[in-house]
Enzyme design. Structure first.
Site, short mmCIF file in Angstrom:
data_model
loop_
_atom_site.label_atom_id
_atom_site.label_comp_id
_atom_site.label_asym_id
_atom_site.label_seq_id
_atom_site.Cartn_x
_atom_site.Cartn_y
_atom_site.Cartn_z
N LYS C 76 0.84 -1.20 0.00
CA LYS C 76 0.00 0.00 0.00
C LYS C 76 0.88 1.25 0.00
CE LYS C 76 -4.01 1.81 2.63
NZ LYS C 76 -4.79 1.64 3.88
N SER C 151 -9.74 2.12 2.95
CA SER C 151 -8.85 2.83 2.06
C SER C 151 -7.98 1.92 1.19
CB SER C 151 -7.94 3.76 2.86
OG SER C 151 -7.09 3.01 3.72
N SER C 175 -9.68 -0.36 7.06
CA SER C 175 -9.10 -0.18 5.73
C SER C 175 -8.45 -1.43 5.13
CB SER C 175 -8.07 0.95 5.74
OG SER C 175 -8.74 2.19 5.81
#
Lengths: 493, 99, 487
Positions: C76, C151, C175
């Protein structure tokens, strides 16, 4: 109104906030070094540059030093407390928040006793807390590095993150006209205490100890007045001057029927008065909250107890002991203390000088010089080791008093150690007997009438010939030795 | 009554160093009002005697030793800088605090 | 399309260590897959083919061995990678190349895992759909017109689309888990402090937790084991042995849950969820009962205040964490025309560099911390946090783990929740309590609703991460896995 008249009418209340930069090897929350004077931005890392993702880890030595300062100031040590974030934007603060402490300081409720004119005053300590220093900003394009008029600024973060301890006094009322002197004595005492702990070099000139002074005035029996905070007070002398000038300024306003505004003012070293800072429309809201990246501090009571037991001798106790050792009066010791010379003299003695010799140089020639230069004695330019070396040269007869003063002048001017100055300036007592004998004989030959008088027993006339010899040896001979040799050559000794 | 006014949002944006536009102010004021009315529900919980939780793990006294670790080089430190000069970060003039 | 990309990380690892496959072959297959599908998925913000192949070559040269050596991974974009762009999907960090690796990235490198690239996300991890990425949303491989969750939608979509077998996510309010749920993949949020945050660009420091994403529970556990463990650079890192999550996942695969007590959170098992989500959840409970688990209904009365408390705590911390993005030391600077003051340039920079959701949260957090509001908002939220923790603690006195749907709704169409921020926040309704408590939780696919995946959440006590892996693996063995349609 004169200062004394003001103090018959108004009562001052003072308070001091002092920042001490700790002398840890590394910064408070990262392993970057804290060396003074490094190339810009070479003692920085992701943590102290606030790069995205970096996290702080507290330096044990910083916590320990704060606790020791707290203990030395007779504070209570928190059983559990947290660091907090103080949020505001400023370019010398990489995270745009300062890691500090808010309502949970590490140390609270202590005191410091100071003696002025033989009376002891107790200054209450509100809190001692730990925080971090900011970077340094250079202002370019304006007049002499000032922020005003600058077109841009350059930032060096080497200092950012160095541990700072903030020591805040309780408000101190009831000091009257002595408030400025007591404020100065407090800062000097605090400095001596911190120095005795070995946790900071506490040099005001280098910024490792910085003071903010709060001052207010009120009429007797009335509530305390509105206080101002004077920043930028960077020497012991300035502490005294700042309080005094702020008392005078406020009194003039009050006497005119004016009002004092709560504001930040800046002390001006050159003029000795204070100037207003930018007035802010609203008080800054720092939005403090507990620092989530650092876990709470819960000092082990056994650790705190061991730190308490290992505290060094209190400077006040030490001073009493030294006074005894040095064989000087209370009044003399007081002036040594006020001159900031205790440690300097002590170190000079430790480096081999006699107590009388050490005290003579620091309280005489060097104190005079510091006064001329308007600096603290420790900043005058001579070290205890140099003064001790000087005194040894005098004791060994290599320097007389006059020459020693010249050598010391060279040392203060940065020409090196006494031996270096002697060599470079060619200053030494002439005790080469051959050369001296020739100089004496020359003087006798050049002044036959005087020589005859001396031979006839008028020994008092010898002074003129000694003077002549001193002149030809450019003062480098020992006058006593010249006199003895002269009398010997004239056969009267 | 609105939980937050347009003026308050403008003040908060200034505090946060956000040069928000007039349109954003209008939009944010409305949205934040909805959000605030909803989050204000925390106030329904009777929690006077409840200690606050700032950290979810009960750790204390995590320290490092006072031992230097390598720093970045000056070039590395300045590598991401929008502007730099002679080893320092360059920024526009700072509003004068003294005047 | 290469079949290699369909293999589990566990299988790839075995075949690489037995030299049946080379790490370069495996990495190349995934890079090829990325090249083939990225225009439709957009899971990556940056692909580092060179770096990944270099790492693979070192594994093939025998320099690094280990449980996941040679198995590629996506990271990420909120986690720093030395010399490789790291933006947190924000314009304010466009082009920034960190001079250091996050601790978890160091561990991936030490484990010989080639890093394929950096995955898309909501800007600074604020969002539940990746629609708040400054670089465009990621599309859900199950339906390209729908969100992949957020997210960490990029990480979840990358593994769902077979672009990577494993990925790193971060979980502040869900997330990792919510994207896992809506993409039919597994996502675990470890115990807070169990995985290092050093190098994770902070959103909400007291909640942020890096964790593993995979297609199977075992794969996820293998990655968890590589990532986790004490880090002296993170003060909040727990200095204790990591629970043996791999063994627990393998144990769970046997499909025996006799003696395990599952607590159904009463407050989260009702009509807050879509009917399809609730159906899949109930069917999964039945499947778990068949495996021997005992179901107990548990009440956690303060969970309903978790969402409001979260939306005070997280923005408050974020408002402070994001203050460092000021255009002085790194990242964007705009408006510096020589006439403006620093204060103006900073404000213009932050205005231009941050997206609307980030700005909303900064303003909200600044408000909640302001003097005069602190006690009513931030302070009160922290007290509620204490009560939520107590709810968990008393629940775990009765049961081994708590279960709920991961998120109330399946992947929703783009644009359907952006106009009303609060509707977006509801996506994290069930995941947030765990973050406030600090315990571990995992989302595992448990069924489909109208052709879209549904996630089942298992929450465990702090430092009992192994428990949730056991239950998750058992559920997986009972319900099977879910494969998206061909792209």
């Amino acid at each position: 109104m004169t200062y004394d008249e003001i103090l018959t009418k108004y009562e001052p209340v003072i308070g001091l906030e002092t920042h001490v930069e700790l002398g840890t090897r590394t910064k408070m929350f990262c392993g970057c070094k804290t060396d003074f004077g490094a190339e810009p931005n070479t003692q920085v890392c992701p943590v102290c540059l606030a790069l995205p993702g970096a996290l702080p880890v507290a330096n044990r030595a910083g916590i320990e030093a704060t606790i020791r300062i707290g203990l030395a100031l007779n504070c209570d040590i928190a059983e559990w407390c947290r660091m907090a974030r103080k949020n505001y934007f400023y370019p010398d603060m990489p995270k745009n928040f300062q890691t500090s402490q808010y309502d949970e300081p590490l140390c609270t409720d202590g005191y410091v006793d100071v003696t002025v004119n033989g009376t002891e005053y107790r200054i209450g300590i509100e809190r001692v807390h730990l925080e971090e220093d900011t970077g340094k900003t250079l202002h370019v394009g304006g007049a002499t590095g000032r922020i005003h008029g600058a077109t841009e600024s350059l930032v060096d973060y080497n200092r950012a993150g160095i541990p700072l301890v903030e020591i805040v006094t309780k408000p101190v009322p009831g000091l009257g006209a002595l408030a400025p002197e007591i404020a100065k004595a407090y800062v000097a005492e605090l400095r001596d205490i911190v120095r005795s702990l070995g946790v900071s070099d506490v040099r005001m000139e280098q910024g490792s100890m910085r003071c903010d002074v709060n001052t207010s005035l009120n009429l007797p029996g009335e509530e305390w007045g509105t206080r101002t905070e004077t920043k930028n007070v960077n020497s012991l002398r300035s502490v005294e001057r700042a309080v005094r000038s702020e008392i005078i300024r406020q009194a003039a306003i009050l006497d005119d029927g004016g009002k004092i505004f709560q504001e930040t003012r800046h002390f001006q070293e050159t003029t000795g008065d204070t100037r207003p800072g930018r007035s802010k429309e609203t008080a800054t809201d720092y939005r403090y909250f507990p620092e989530p990246d650092l876990v709470p501090i819960a000092p082990d009571p056994a650790w705190v107890a061991s730190l308490r037991e290992s505290l060094p001798e209190k400077p006040s106790v030490k001073r009493a002991r030294l006074r005894e050792d040095w064989g000087i009066s209370e009044v003399d010791m007081q002036s040594v203390t006020n001159a900031g010379a205790v440690e300097l003299i002590e170190e000079t003695i430790a480096a081999g000088a006699s107590p009388a010799g050490a005290r003579k140089w620091w309280m005489g020639e060097l104190a005079r010089r510091a006064n001329e230069l308007d600096v603290d004695l420790a900043e005058v330019g001579a070290t205890p080791a140099q003064v001790a070396a000087l005194q040894k040269l005098v004791d060994a007869g290599k320097l007389n008093d006059k020459l020693a003063r010249q050598v010391l002048e060279g040392v203060v001017a940065g020409e090196g150690d006494p031996a270096d100055v002697m060599a470079a300036r060619g200053l030494e007592v002439v005790n080469d007997t051959g050369a001296l004998t020739k100089a004496v004989d020359d003087a006798i030959a050049a002044n036959p009438e005087i020589a005859a008088k001396i031979r006839d027993g008028k020994v008092a006339a010898a002074g003129a010939l000694v003077g002549a010899v001193m002149k030809t040896t450019r003062g480098q001979a020992d006058a006593k030795a010249v006199r003895e040799l002269l009398l010997e050559r004239l056969g009267v000794s | 009554m609105a939980a937050i006014s347009r003026e308050e949002v403008a003040h908060l944006a200034r505090l946060s160093r956000l040069a928000v536009t007039e349109q954003e102010l209008d939009r944010f004021a409305g949205q934040l009002d909805v959000i605030l009315q909803s989050v204000a529900r925390v106030g329904e919980v009777a929690a006077e005697d409840i200690p606050p939780t700032s950290h979810s793990v009960p750790l204390t006294n995590v320290y490092r030793d006072d031992v230097p670790t390598p720093s970045l080089t000056q070039d590395e430190a300045l590598s991401g800088a929008p502007d730099a000069f002679e080893g320092r970060f360059r920024v526009p003039r700072i509003l004068d605090e003294e005047d | 399309m290469s079949d290699l990309t369909r293999l589990s990380a566990a299988s790839l690892s075995k075949m690489i260590s037995s030299r049946e496959l080379s790490a370069v072959e495996v990495t190349t297959a995934h890079l090829d897959r990325i090249a083939a599908v990225e225009d439709r998925v957009h899971a990556f913000l940056h692909v580092d083919a060179e770096g990944a192949l270099d790492a693979a070559r070192r594994v093939d040269a025998g320099e690094i061995t280990g449980p996941l050596a040679g198995v590629p991974i996506a990271v990420k974009d909120v986690v720093t990678t030395k010399g490789v762009p790291t933006t947190a999907a924000s314009k304010i960090l466009e082009g920034w190349k960190p001079p250091y690796d996050a601790t978890i990235v160091e561990r991936l490198k030490q484990a010989g895992m080639p890093i394929l690239g950096k995955t898309n996300m909501d800007e600074f991890a604020m969002g539940s759909s990746t629609e708040y990425s400054a670089y465009g949303a990621t599309n859900n491989p199950w339906d390209l017109g729908r969100i992949p969750g957020g997210s960490g939608g990029g990480s979840a979509a990358a593994i769902a689309a077979y672009e990577a077998p494993l990925a790193i996510g971060t979980d502040t309010g869900g997330s990792i888990r919510q994207p896992g749920a809506v993409t039919g993949t597994v996502g675990a949020k470890p115990t807070y402090g169990g995985t290092s945050r050093y190098g994770l660009i902070a959103f909400s420091s007291s909640l942020d937790t890096p964790g593993p994403c995979g297609r199977t529970v075992e794969d996820t556990a293998l990655l968890h084991a590589v990532m986790a463990g004490h880090d002296p650079r993170d003060s909040t890192s727990i200095n204790q042995p990591v629970p043996d999550v791999v063994a627990a996942a393998r144990l769970g695969k046997n499909g025996d849950l006799s003696g395990v007590k599952l607590g159904v959170v009463k407050e989260f098992a009702g009509d807050g969820s879509e009917p399809g989500v609730l159906n899949s959840f109930k069917e999964s409970l039945e499947a778990l009962v068949k495996l021997g688990a005992e179901i107990v209904e548990v009440s956690c009365p303060h969970f309903e205040y978790a969402l409001p408390a979260y939306y005070l705590i997280a923005p408050s911390e974020a408002s402070s964490n994001l203050a460092r993005f000021d255009g002085v030391r790194y990242g964007l600077r705009t408006g510096d025309d020589g006439s403006r003051s620093l204060e103006e340039v900073m404000s213009l920079t932050r205005e231009a560099g941050f997206g609307p959701e980030v700005k909303r949260r900064i303003i909200l957090g600044t408000y909640a911390l302001s003097s005069g509001y602190y006690d009513a908002y931030y302070g009160q939220a922290q007290k509620v946090r204490t009560l939520i923790t107590r709810d968990f603690q008393s629940a775990f006195e009765q049961v081994d783990v708590l279960v709920s749907p991961t998120t109330p709704f399946v992947a929703f169409p783009f644009g359907s929740r952006t106009s009303d921020p609060y509707q977006m926040y509801l996506a994290d309704l069930f995941t947030i309590p765990t973050n406030l408590y600090g315990g571990p939780a995992i989302s595992v696919p448990c069924g489909l609703s109208e052709g879209l995946p549904v996630g089942f959440q298992i929450m465990a006590p702090t430092m009992a991460d192994d428990r949730m892996y056991r239950v998750a693996a058992a559920l997986e063995s009972a319900v099977g896995s879910f494969t998206p349609p061909e792209l």
